[in-house]
Each structure stands twice: as structure tokens, then as C-alpha cells.
Design a protein around this motif. Structure first.
Motif, short mmCIF file in Angstrom:
data_model
loop_
_atom_site.label_atom_id
_atom_site.label_comp_id
_atom_site.label_asym_id
_atom_site.label_seq_id
_atom_site.Cartn_x
_atom_site.Cartn_y
_atom_site.Cartn_z
N TRP A 1 1.04 -1.23 -0.13
CA TRP A 1 0.04 -0.05 0.06
C TRP A 1 0.90 1.25 0.04
CZ3 TRP A 1 -4.83 0.05 -0.86
CH2 TRP A 1 -5.75 -1.13 -0.61
N GLU A 2 0.40 2.31 -0.73
CA GLU A 2 1.17 3.60 -0.65
C GLU A 2 0.31 4.69 -0.30
OE1 GLU A 2 3.15 3.84 -4.59
OE2 GLU A 2 4.51 2.66 -4.03
N MET A 3 0.57 5.68 0.18
CA MET A 3 0.02 6.92 0.15
C MET A 3 0.94 8.22 -0.26
SD MET A 3 -1.85 7.53 3.96
CE MET A 3 -3.30 6.28 4.48
N HIS A 4 0.31 8.90 -1.36
CA HIS A 4 0.97 10.03 -1.89
C HIS A 4 0.89 11.39 -1.07
CE1 HIS A 4 1.79 8.11 -6.07
NE2 HIS A 4 2.14 7.19 -5.31
N HIS A 5 1.62 11.86 -0.55
CA HIS A 5 1.58 13.41 0.23
C HIS A 5 0.63 13.12 1.06
CE1 HIS A 5 3.88 15.28 -2.98
NE2 HIS A 5 3.55 14.76 -3.77
N PRO A 6 0.59 12.12 2.26
CA PRO A 6 -0.24 12.13 3.33
C PRO A 6 -0.03 13.26 4.34
CG PRO A 6 1.36 10.30 3.48
CD PRO A 6 1.51 10.97 2.25
N ARG A 7 -0.91 13.65 5.13
CA ARG A 7 -0.63 14.44 6.25
C ARG A 7 -0.02 13.69 7.24
NH1 ARG A 7 -5.40 16.70 8.60
NH2 ARG A 7 -6.24 15.02 7.72
N VAL A 8 0.89 14.28 8.18
CA VAL A 8 1.66 13.41 9.34
C VAL A 8 1.54 13.96 10.49
CG1 VAL A 8 3.86 14.35 8.53
CG2 VAL A 8 3.73 12.31 9.70
N GLU A 9 1.36 13.22 11.47
CA GLU A 9 1.33 13.80 13.12
C GLU A 9 2.40 13.01 13.92
OE1 GLU A 9 -1.36 14.25 17.04
OE2 GLU A 9 -2.35 14.26 15.21
N LEU A 10 3.17 13.69 14.50
CA LEU A 10 4.10 12.73 15.45
C LEU A 10 3.43 12.37 16.58
CD1 LEU A 10 7.42 14.84 14.69
CD2 LEU A 10 6.46 13.04 13.30
N LEU A 11 3.59 11.21 17.28
CA LEU A 11 3.01 10.59 18.44
C LEU A 11 4.02 10.23 19.17
CD1 LEU A 11 0.31 8.20 16.95
CD2 LEU A 11 -0.01 10.80 17.51
N GLY A 12 3.75 10.36 20.58
CA GLY A 12 4.64 10.15 21.75
C GLY A 12 4.55 8.37 21.80
N ASP A 13 5.72 7.82 22.16
CA ASP A 13 5.47 6.19 22.11
C ASP A 13 4.75 5.77 23.08
OD1 ASP A 13 7.99 6.29 20.49
OD2 ASP A 13 9.49 6.54 22.05
N ASP A 14 4.36 6.55 24.30
CA ASP A 14 3.31 5.85 25.08
C ASP A 14 1.93 6.49 24.73
OD1 ASP A 14 3.64 8.69 25.52
OD2 ASP A 14 3.65 8.42 27.75
N GLU A 15 1.88 7.18 23.38
CA GLU A 15 0.43 7.72 23.26
C GLU A 15 -0.39 6.61 22.48
OE1 GLU A 15 -1.27 11.83 21.18
OE2 GLU A 15 1.01 11.37 21.44
N ASP A 16 -1.68 6.31 23.11
CA ASP A 16 -2.67 5.59 22.56
C ASP A 16 -3.31 6.34 21.49
OD1 ASP A 16 -2.06 3.58 24.47
OD2 ASP A 16 -3.41 4.34 25.85
N VAL A 17 -3.86 5.53 20.49
CA VAL A 17 -4.71 6.31 19.36
C VAL A 17 -6.16 5.77 19.25
CG1 VAL A 17 -4.75 6.95 17.08
CG2 VAL A 17 -2.55 6.53 18.14
N PRO A 18 -6.79 6.33 20.18
CA PRO A 18 -8.14 5.73 20.12
C PRO A 18 -8.87 5.87 18.94
CG PRO A 18 -8.09 7.54 21.44
CD PRO A 18 -6.76 7.60 20.89
N ALA A 19 -9.78 4.67 18.38
CA ALA A 19 -10.26 5.10 17.36
C ALA A 19 -11.64 5.40 17.44
CB ALA A 19 -10.49 3.52 16.67
N GLY A 20 -12.35 5.86 16.54
CA GLY A 20 -13.77 6.17 16.47
C GLY A 20 -14.10 7.75 17.22
#
Length: 740
Positions: free
Chosen positions: A133-152
Motif C-alpha cells: 500500500w502507498e499514500m502520496h503526500h499524506p498528512r503526518v502527525e508525530l506521536l509519543g511512544d506511550d500515546e494511545d490512538v483511540p479509534a472512533g
């Protein structure tokens, strides 16, 4: 404290952040860097963006062309050149045992966003390429190593400082929202909320920090954006009311006889736009309260002629007029132009700048105080306390964006205020004119005087450099003159004006101009990354090195002059005079020649390191050529540092319409960068965006004007809290002394 020993809501909102849940003394010091000192600051610390986690996907669940977010760890980074000025950056993201490749074409600056092993969140549209899979020019956000990414959920993205990551900031803010929202008072009456489709503040606060869905977020943001814009527009409407309702100025009528006498002094026909502006100014100046008008026009549209008319109208009634310019170079030019145009009249002109000798300054001040001078042209020096006018009737301020809001009100008399005409050759986007210049009426000059020649603009690279210098020399041999513009004085210093104490007024202004339209100095690495023998290509060009290289290279057969802001006023004037007389054929300069320099024979210009200049400044520099009967030619050499600088340069080459460029610059850089709100003394907007929120600005402006028209001081108790907000936020900046 209340009688029961409990804290009042106001006291609780004023709780120092160190006593909030999850903060403590050490973290409080970090939060102070973000100006978060009390609970109320955290409550109104709005997110700078949002990340929609409702479409967070695992790589194995991706669908082609469906916008989504993917979380993973940076595994590989590959930046390679694919041709002259072309590049490809590939970043491999791992999620468990699956991979996604992010691709960025011709955006090498994106490399600095990624570190090996860093957890990132990408948002974009995936495509299948063979087995990956590829994404062209996606936006990016840096996350902390301990940071959860809750869906929804829709996650807030806050501004950060070193030592605090997003998940920590989210927890701190959410804690304050839960405990302090109910303590906040509503500033609008219930009826006003209903009529204007606004959520109550206690409903809006939780939703702007942690929205249930996109619709709730939109309503919450609408509430706070509208409120912020309304408070600003009420402040501006109150200032306008005070200027027209409480201050007195001399009524100066442009009778048919006076009008004919003034027009006879102009050796040319005025354009329709100039005549229209003069009509509007005449209608203002005949009233017994101060004119406050902004005259905006593109480079070379003839604003000075309109200002000259207003000054002569003032003199015709026996009053004095002052013209303020931001630099000595421009002040001297205005004085010369006026002296030439009024050589056949009895109008007396004086120049007042920071570099006058003490004896000449004393004599000039005595003449002004005695009424022996009609027109005074100067820099900030005319604002000094020792400048006393016999009978001041008009103040003209050139290049308005380089003066603060409050400086407009500095020149006044005990009995009467003067009329004010402020000018700018940097066309102002409509939404900007409704905010920073909302207390002014606006006249616009869009057409250039007849006979103005076109300017051809090119974007050069290393391959075209030799051909360009050959063309540049050809024009010089034909008898024309030219400019070479660089951003630096020497190898380290951006041009910020003279350092002599006697020129403090000019120094302060030229520093202001840097904040208005240039980018910060490059980091050491970018300056030292010179990889080719070309003296301009990689390192940032300085005026001194350019002068030396050209005098011993491409332009060795021609006579070169040098000018920059750190020279004394006398040396700058001498360099300009030699160029005006044709004794030097090429002027190697910094942006000190950005405004007002008028040498009709100059038709070619080279700008080095064009990426280091703002779009408005590039356009101003371009306005220095083709001011006579020959077409102009400009080549800008640049190494774009990011996508914005590339777009800025492309726009500059594609159009010479200053109004169009102003709107583009505004969209690219926003109001703070474009005009430097600190220069104006107005506090920056916290949540509103003048580009994005133009429709809400219109609505807030109409509502503010209606409120102030019916109740100029907002004495109605229903609006007492709004009145208080206006005073706290804008009372000092806009000199709203009677509101409080």
C-alpha cells in the motif's frame, strides 16, 4: 471568598495551573511557555487542529481511494534526487507485520518530519502498488511512544512545548474542562444566542475540546470564532464612533477655485481612479471631524499624487500638512518629488529626519513652530515630543503597515485633531482591511497611469544564470540601469537598517519591515551547505559578496554602486544620488530599496535567494523597475525551502497584479505573518482565521455595527460582559479611553 469559605467561580478559574490535576510545579513551568498560567487559560487553550480517528484503519483493512488514517512506526527513510530540482522521499511505515509506504515528490523538506523508530499517524488516500500500500503526500502527525490512538473519535491537536506530548496535554485540558466549564459565565443574552444560532458557552466548551462528531465540532467552533470576531468588530466600531462623534478637525473645503489651482500644478491628466479618490478625500475633509481614510493602490498607481492633492488642499486653507515615511530614503524621495512639482508655487517644504545635524534640526523645528513651513516630510522623527506645529491640519502616513495603530493618533493639537490619510502600496486583502484597518474608510487605486510599461518576470536556475547575465549586460549597454537585490548585508546579517544611535527611528522601522515580509535567518546548516562553485546557488547571498563577485565577474565592465540599511543616511543618499544621475549603472542592494525608489531609467533587476523574501516584498522590489518609457525585466533566482516558498515564487512569476498577489500571500501565510499584528498593536486572533472565516467576519461586522449604532457605548446591561471583553482585549490598543 464567600461567607461559607468556598471559592467563587472567578477565583476557581484563576487557580494556578500547578494545582490542577496532573500538572505540578515542574510541568507548570513548561505550560507557562505556552502562556498557560491559570485554569481559565487552559480552558480556552483551543486545539490548533483535529485528527479524525473515526476512519482509523489497520493496514490490512485499507481500501483504495478511501480517505483514512494509519498509525505505525517509521522503518525506512529514503530521499533521492530524480533530476534537476526534482526529488522523491519514501518513508516505510510498519504496523505489526504489515507495511505502508508514504511518498512525497519534490518535497525534500518533508524529510525532517520523520525519525527512525518514531510513532506517526498518517492521513491520506491509499493506493495499491503491486504488493504494497502507498499514500502520496499524506498528512503526518508525530506521536509519543506511550500515546494511545483511540479509534472512533475526533482528537484535538494542541500546540506543544518541549517536555509535554499530545496525550499529556489532552489529559490536562480534559481534566480542566470537566471541572471548570460550569463556572464560566455566558456573555450573550439568551435571545441573542437564539437569534444568531449560537451555542451557549457551557455547551460549546466541551465540544471544541472533545467533539462527539463533526457537526458538534462545527457548532462549537462557530460559537467561539463569532464571539472573537464580534468583540474585535465592536472595538473597531466604537473607535470609529469616537473618532467621528467626539473629535473635532478643521473643515477644509475643496472649492472649485482651490481645485482648479491645485490641478494646474500637475503636468498630466489624473486617472479616473485618482479623481475618484480625490473626490472621496474632499468629501471627508470638508467635515468638522477627522478624516480617517486608507488609500491603497498597486505599485506605480499614483498614490503620491492623490496625497499631494490632499496636502495642497490643507495648505490652501492656511494649515500645515505632514507626510510620514518609514525610511529616510523614502522621505527624501518624497521631499524631492514635492519640491519638483511645487517649484512654481509658494508652498514651503521642510525635511525632518533622524540624521539632521543638531543645528539644522533646531532651525527646522523653529520654522515649523512659527508656521513658516507648509509641508513637513519626515520619518518617525516627526513624532518626537519637541516637534510643535503652528497649525496642523493633515497627516499623511506612507506605507501604513509599517506604523503601529496608535502612532496614527500621536500627531494632534490641543484644540483640533488633524485629518488622517494613510497609504499603502501593498494591497490589503479584504478581510484584513475589515480588521487591522476596520476604523478607516478605504479608497482604492487599481489602474496604472497611462504609458506605464510591462515588467517581464522569470524564475531562474543555475542553467539559465549565464544567459541572464548576458541579457542584463546587453540592457546596460543600451543605456539602461539595473538592480541586484540580496537578502543579507554580510555573510551573517539580514539587513535590519543602520546601527547609528542617531537613526533609531529608522532602525526600528526597518526591523519592523523584516518582521512584515521576510523569513527568519537560515539555520547554520543550510548556510554551510554550499556544494557548487556558483557564488549564489546554495549559500544565502550577501550584498557585499554579490558586489565583489559581480565587479570581478559578470558585470566587471560596468559601474557598480552599493547600498544597504546599515550605511549612514548620508552614505545611502550619496549612493542613491549617483544611481539617479547615472554615474553608477547597477545598484547592488538589500531590501532597503523596497519602497519609494524612483529611477525611470532602471529596467532590469536580479533578485538572489528569492525564497528569503515575502511575496509582498518581492512585488515591491519589482516595482522599482519599468517606471519610465522602457519595459522591465526581472529574474529571480531561488532555492525553494518548502512547498509554501515554491507556491509564492510561482505566483510572483505568473502575475504582476498586486491585489491578486496580496490575496495569495494572505492565504499562504495568514494575517500574523503578512502584516505583523504586533506592529499594529492589536493582539493576535486566538481561534478565528480571516481566510477561512470570511463569511463569519462579515456577519460579526454587520452585527457589531448595528449594536454600536443603537448603543454606542454598550450601556445596555445585557451587553455589560461583552463591553468588558472589548475593553480588556482592545481598550489600550485602540485607545478606547471612554469604554470601561
Amino acid at each position: 471568598m464567600s461567607s461559607h469559605g468556598q471559592k467563587s467561580p472567578a477565583e476557581m478559574l484563576g487557580t494556578p495551573v500547578q494545582y490542577l490535576k496532573g500538572v505540578g510545579p515542574q510541568r507548570a513551568e513548561l505550560l507557562a511557555r505556552l502562556d498557560l498560567k491559570f485554569a481559565r487559560d487552559v480552558l480556552f487553550f483551543f486545539p490548533r487542529a483535529y485528527q479524525d480517528m473515526s476512519e482509523l484503519r489497520a493496514i490490512g483493512q485499507l481500501e483504495e481511494d478511501q480517505l483514512c488514517s494509519v498509525c505505525g512506526t517509521v522503518e525506512e527513510i529514503d530521499l533521492r534526487n530524480t533530476g534537476t530540482g526534482r526529488s522523491m522521499l519514501g518513508v516505510l511505515i510498519r504496523q505489526g507485520n504489515e507495511y505502508l509506504r508514504a511518498l512525497y515528490f519534490n518535497q525534500p523538506f518533508m524529510r525532517q518530519k520523520f525519525d527512525y523508530g518514531r510513532k506517526v499517524l498518517l492521513a491520506g488516500t491509499p493506493k495499491r502498488n503491486a504488493f504494497r500500500w502507498e499514500m502520496h503526500h499524506p498528512r503526518v502527525e508525530l506521536l509519543g511512544d506511550d500515546e494511545d490512538v483511540p479509534a472512533g473519535r475526533i482528537l484535538p491537536v494542541y500546540p506543544l512545548t518541549e517536555g509535554i506530548n499530545q496525550s499529556q496535554m489532552r489529559r490536562i485540558v480534559q481534566g480542566v474542562v470537566e471541572t471548570h466549564t460550569e463556572l464560566v459565565d455566558e456573555v450573550f443574552p439568551d435571545e441573542y444566542l437564539d437569534t444568531h444560532n449560537l451555542w451557549p458557552i457551557r455547551a460549546a466548551l466541551p465540544q471544541i475540546h472533545s467533539p462527539n462528531d463533526a457537526a458538534c465540532l462545527e457548532q462549537a467552533r462557530r460559537r467561539f470564532i463569532y464571539q472573537e470576531l464580534l468583540v474585535l468588530q465592536i472595538a473597531l466600531a466604537m473607535r470609529r464612533h469616537q473618532l467621528t462623534g467626539k473629535r473635532r478637525a478643521p473643515p477644509l473645503e475643496a472649492t472649485a477655485k482651490i481645485d482648479a489651482r491645485i490641478r494646474r500644478l500637475f503636468p498630466f491628466e489624473l486617472t479616473a481612479a485618482q479623481s475618484q479618490a480625490i473626490t472621496e478625500i474632499g468629501a471627508d475633509m470638508v467635515r468638522p471631524f477627522p478624516m480617517n481614510r486608507l488609500l491603497q493602490g498597486d505599485v506605480g498607481s499614483g498614490k503620491t499624487v492623490v496625497a499631494e492633492y490632499a496636502m495642497l488642499l490643507t495648505v490652501a486653507h492656511g494649515y500645515q500638512a505632514v507626510m510620514m515615511a518609514p525610511t529616510e530614503v523614502l522621505a527624501q524621495q518624497h521631499a524631492r518629488t514635492l519640491a519638483r512639482n511645487l517649484a512654481e508655487s509658494r508652498v514651503r517644504i521642510a525635511l525632518l529626519t533622524g540624521s539632521l545635524t543638531p543645528a539644522l534640526r533646531r532651525a527646522t523645528l523653529e520654522s515649523i513652530a512659527a508656521g513658516q513651513v507648509d509641508l513637513i516630510v519626515g520619518t518617525h522623527a516627526v513624532l518626537s515630543a519637541d516637534v510643535q506645529f503652528a497649525k496642523l491640519g493633515l497627516v499623511v502616513i506612507d506605507e501604513q503597515h509599517k506604523f503601529g495603530v496608535r502612532q496614527r493618533a500621536t500627531l494632534k493639537q490641543a484644540a483640533l485633531d488633524p485629518h488622517y490619510l494613510v497609504m499603502t502600496a501593498t494591497p490589503i486583502p479584504r478581510t484584513m482591511s475589515m480588521t487591522l484597518f476596520g476604523d478607516l474608510d478605504v479608497s482604492t487605486l487599481r489602474e496604472a497611469p497611462p504609458g506605464r510599461q510591462p515588467i517581464h518576470t522569470y524564475l531562474g536556475d543555475g542553467e539559465k544564470r549565464a544567459r541572464w547575465w548576458e541579457f542584463f549586460g546587453k540592457k546596460l549597454r543600451e543605456g539602461r540601469q539595473g538592480f541586484v537585490i540580496t537578502p543579507l548585508v554580510d555573510s551573517r546579517t539580514f539587513d535590519q537598517g543602520p546601527t547609528d544611535d542617531e537613526l533609531d527611528d529608522e532602525l526600528d522601522d526597518e526591523r519592523g519591515r523584516e518582521s512584515f515580509s521576510t523569513h527568519p535567518p537560515p539555520d547554520a546548516e543550510s548556510v554551510q551547505s554550499k556544494k557548487t562553485p556558483d557564488p549564489f546557488s546554495a549559500a544565502v547571498s550577501s550584498v557585499e559578496s554579490a558586489f565583489e563577485e559581480l565587479a570581478n565577474g559578470e558585470l566587471e565592465e560596468f559601474r557598480l554602486g552599493l547600498i544597504h540599511g546599515r550605511m549612514s543616511a548620508a552614505d545611502k543618499e550619496a549612493a542613491m544620488e549617483k544611481f539617479r544621475r547615472g554615474e553608477t549603472q547597477v545598484l547592488v542592494a538589500t531590501s532597503v530599496v523596497e519602497v519609494g525608489v524612483d529611477v525611470p531609467n532602471a529596467t532590469v533587476m536580479t533578485i538572489e535567494n528569492g525564497e528569503r523574501f515575502g511575496l509582498a516584498q518581492l512585488h515591491q522590489l519589482r516595482g522599482r523597475i519599468s517606471r519610465g518609457s522602457h519595459p522591465g525585466y526581472l529574474c529571480v533566482f531561488a532555492t525553494p525551502r518548502n512547498e509554501e516558498s515554491q507556491r509564492r515564487l510561482d505566483s510572483f512569476v505568473q502575475t504582476t497584479d498586486g491585489f491578486e498577489l496580496a490575496e495569495i500571500d494572505f492565504q499562504l501565510r495568514g494575517p500574523g505573518d503578512l502584516f505583523g499584528t504586533k506592529q499594529h498593536g492589536l493582539p493576535p486572533l486566538r481561534i478565528a482565521d480571516l481566510t477561512r472565516d470570511a463569511a463569519l467576519l462579515d456577519e460579526a461586522r454587520r452585527d457589531a455595527q448595528s449594536l454600536v449604532a443603537s448603543d454606542p457605548e454598550l450601556h445596555n446591561t445585557a451587553y455589560s460582559r461583552i463591553r468588558r471583553m472589548v475593553q480588556v482585549r482592545y481598550g489600550e490598543a485602540l485607545d478606547l479611553g471612554d469604554v470601561g
